[in-house]
Write a protein that holds these residues in place. Structure first.
Motif, PDB file in Angstrom:
ATOM      1  N   CYS A   1       0.947  -1.186  -0.143  1.00 50.32           N
ATOM      2  CA  CYS A   1      -0.176   0.084  -0.193  1.00 50.32           C
ATOM      3  C   CYS A   1       0.924   1.237   0.041  1.00 50.32           C
ATOM      4  O   CYS A   1       1.738   1.325   0.845  1.00 50.32           O
ATOM      5  CB  CYS A   1      -1.072  -0.049   1.266  1.00 50.32           C
TER       6      CYS A   1
ATOM      7  N   VAL B   1      -1.063  -5.592   0.211  1.00 52.70           N
ATOM      8  CA  VAL B   1      -2.445  -5.574  -0.002  1.00 52.70           C
ATOM      9  C   VAL B   1      -2.914  -6.846  -0.519  1.00 52.70           C
ATOM     10  O   VAL B   1      -4.274  -6.965  -0.364  1.00 52.70           O
ATOM     11  CB  VAL B   1      -2.711  -4.607  -1.230  1.00 52.70           C
TER      12      VAL B   1
ATOM     13  N   ILE C   1      -9.231  -2.578  -2.794  1.00 50.84           N
ATOM     14  CA  ILE C   1      -8.029  -1.938  -2.822  1.00 50.84           C
ATOM     15  C   ILE C   1      -8.335  -0.827  -4.032  1.00 50.84           C
ATOM     16  O   ILE C   1      -9.049  -1.110  -4.912  1.00 50.84           O
ATOM     17  CB  ILE C   1      -6.904  -2.804  -3.302  1.00 50.84           C
TER      18      ILE C   1
ATOM     19  N   HIS D   1      -4.974   0.648   0.174  1.00 53.98           N
ATOM     20  CA  HIS D   1      -6.331  -0.005   0.875  1.00 53.98           C
ATOM     21  C   HIS D   1      -7.150   1.057   0.804  1.00 53.98           C
ATOM     22  O   HIS D   1      -7.075   2.198   0.578  1.00 53.98           O
ATOM     23  CB  HIS D   1      -6.026  -0.414   2.093  1.00 53.98           C
TER      24      HIS D   1
END
Length: 540
Positions: A464, A471, A480, A490
């Motif tokens: 992320c 993720v 996401i 995220h």
């Protein structure tokens, strides 16, 4: 009647006796002492010395030192002073007393120069009087020899001040051809005695380039920064290089004041300084304008363009006096008198192409009017102007329509055709450029669309961009967001980010509103105060 007998002598030598009724003859074998004695009696001193040195341990009645001294006396008696001097190291060896005695003897016989090369400076080291005696002799007889021994002999063996005084006394006698060597010797003495300033003065008087070597090797710049003119007269380039290497150790004024009486050297110095750093000699830029005009007019224009520290009015007067029209054009344009500069181009330089370029660079429509107006006064200038407008972005229609109908212009028809041809060529080039730009835009846009449509990979190693966590593969998976530039975040991180941005924007807006309110209140207060002041003045 004869009887032969033998016995052993007191020194264990064999003795032979021949006895007759009337005589007794004693005979013994000849030894090394007898041989040396025979050689000395026959004045074969060199052979006697060689034999004595060879059989030194066997000699009983002769001493090596006495033989050496006898040989030396013999050489002197027969007038072979060079040979006697060459034998002194061997004959006198390390005997200090004998060395000094024989040196005085050679001095009395006026052959001090002959023995000088063989005088030892250690083992044994003689008294300073001996070395002073030799140097003083050479000062008057052989200044070149004096230089030689000053280089060869160690400093401590002779009396420095005594030698310096002797050289100065000799120079005061105006010795003619010997003066340069004596001056060089004096410089060497001053240098060895660390009287550097006096040494530098001597070398400058000799015009010797050794001064540059000493200054650089011994870091003596502080001793020569007051002798810049003499050094430049000796070697301009090396002096300027020396000055550039020591910019932190002098001021421009210190050097410039020394060169006031030699303007050409002052120009060389200031020019070199300007090339190194245009700001170093800023206080002398007015002077430099004059020096450039006098010695290197071709460099003046570049100087005028690069410097901001000269008086434009004074520079203009100087250029006008010397008829430096290109420089006048630049100065007038810099002063804001573009029309005057254009007049010089038209009437003094008579350069049509430059006039057009000057007007173009000025981006002033009034200058076009001035150029056209003055071009109409001369048919040759107008003809040249028509021949060049096609190469530039000039309003050809304005120029052509202002030409009087009765004006005769050579080759007018061909020039008009050339103008239209050049204009058509410019249009074609512009159209071609536009086409190329459109093609490039289409290609780049297609490439951007193609890349935007491409898939963006997301795997277990993708992190992320906001929180740094992976993720994919987490215990609590969530949605996401994937940016077009490949970044991944995220959804919760994205929302937090957006929320923080919104809070930050709101805080900024509130702060701006508060500031505006304070400014409005202050302005209102100021107006009220001004109103009260006016009412008070009216009542008064």
């Amino acid at each position: 009647d004869y009887w032969l007998s033998t016995t052993v002598g007191p020194q264990n030598e064999a003795l032979y006796y021949i006895v007759s009724p009337k005589d007794v003859v004693v005979a013994r074998p000849r030894d090394e002492d007898d041989h040396v004695t025979w050689l000395i009696n026959h004045e074969l001193y060199e052979e006697a010395l060689e034999a004595a040195e060879k059989y030194q341990r066997r000699l009983k009645s002769h001493k090596i030192f006495e033989i050496r001294e006898n040989y030396l006396n013999h050489l002197v008696d027969v007038g072979e002073y060079p040979k006697a001097a060459s034998f002194c190291p061997r004959l006198l060896a390390k005997n200090k007393k004998m060395w000094e005695s024989w040196i005085y003897f050679f001095a009395e016989k006026k052959h001090l120069s002959t023995i000088a090369p063989y005088i030892p400076v250690k083992d044994p080291k003689l008294s300073k009087k001996i070395y002073d005696l030799v140097l003083n002799h050479l000062i008057y007889t052989s200044p070149k020899g004096l230089l030689k021994y000053l280089h060869v002999w160690p400093v401590g063996v002779y009396t420095m001040q005594h030698t310096i005084s002797a050289v100065i006394d000799r120079l005061n006698q105006k010795v003619g051809d010997q003066s340069p060597d004596l001056m060089r010797a004096l410089g060497e003495l001053y240098m060895v005695d660390k009287q550097f300033e006096k040494a530098i003065q001597v070398y400058l008087e000799l015009k010797s380039e050794e001064v540059f070597v000493y200054v650089k090797d011994l870091d003596l710049f502080s001793h020569v920064k007051g002798c810049v003119q003499q050094m430049m007269e000796l070697d301009v380039e090396r002096t300027l290089q020396l000055l550039l290497e020591n910019l932190h150790r002098f001021t421009v004024r210190e050097v410039a004041e020394q060169l006031e009486d030699t303007p050409k050297l002052l120009h060389r110095f200031l020019h070199t300084l300007f090339e190194k750093d245009p700001h170093l000699g800023a206080e002398y830029h007015n002077k430099q304008v004059e020096l450039y005009a006098l010695y290197e007019p071709v460099l003046l224009l570049n100087f005028l363009r690069s410097s901001n520290f000269y008086d434009l009015e004074e520079a203009l007067k100087l250029c006008k006096t010397r008829k430096l029209y290109n420089e006048m054009v630049f100065i007038l344009n810099r002063m804001g008198s573009a029309s005057d500069a254009l007049m010089i181009i038209i009437y003094k330089l008579q350069d049509v192409k430059r006039a057009i370029e000057f007007v173009e660079s000025s981006n002033d429509d009034e200058l076009w009017e001035v150029l056209i107006k003055h071009s109409l006064e001369s048919k040759l200038f107008l003809s040249d102007l028509l021949g060049h407008v096609g190469d530039h972005y000039v309003d050809s229609l304005k120029l052509v329509t202002q030409i009087p109908e009765e004006k005769e212009i050579p080759n007018l028809k061909q020039k008009i055709i050339n103008i239209f041809t050049d204009q058509q060529l410019q249009i074609s080039v512009q159209e071609g450029c536009v086409g190329i730009l459109e093609s490039d835009c289409i290609k780049l846009h297609s490439s951007l669309v193609r890349k935007s449509r491409g898939a963006i990979p997301v795997d277990t190693f993708t992190q992320c961009c906001l929180c740094g966590r992976y993720v994919v593969g987490t215990l609590s998976p969530e949605a996401i967001y994937v940016y077009t530039d490949g970044r991944v975040a995220h959804r919760s991180c994205f929302r937090k980010s957006e929320a923080s941005k919104a809070i930050e924007r709101k805080a900024q807006e509130e702060a701006a509103a508060k500031t505006a309110a304070l400014e409005a209140e202050a302005e209102d207060r100021s107006r009220r105060e001004e109103r009260r002041r006016r009412i008070g003045n009216a009542n008064y």
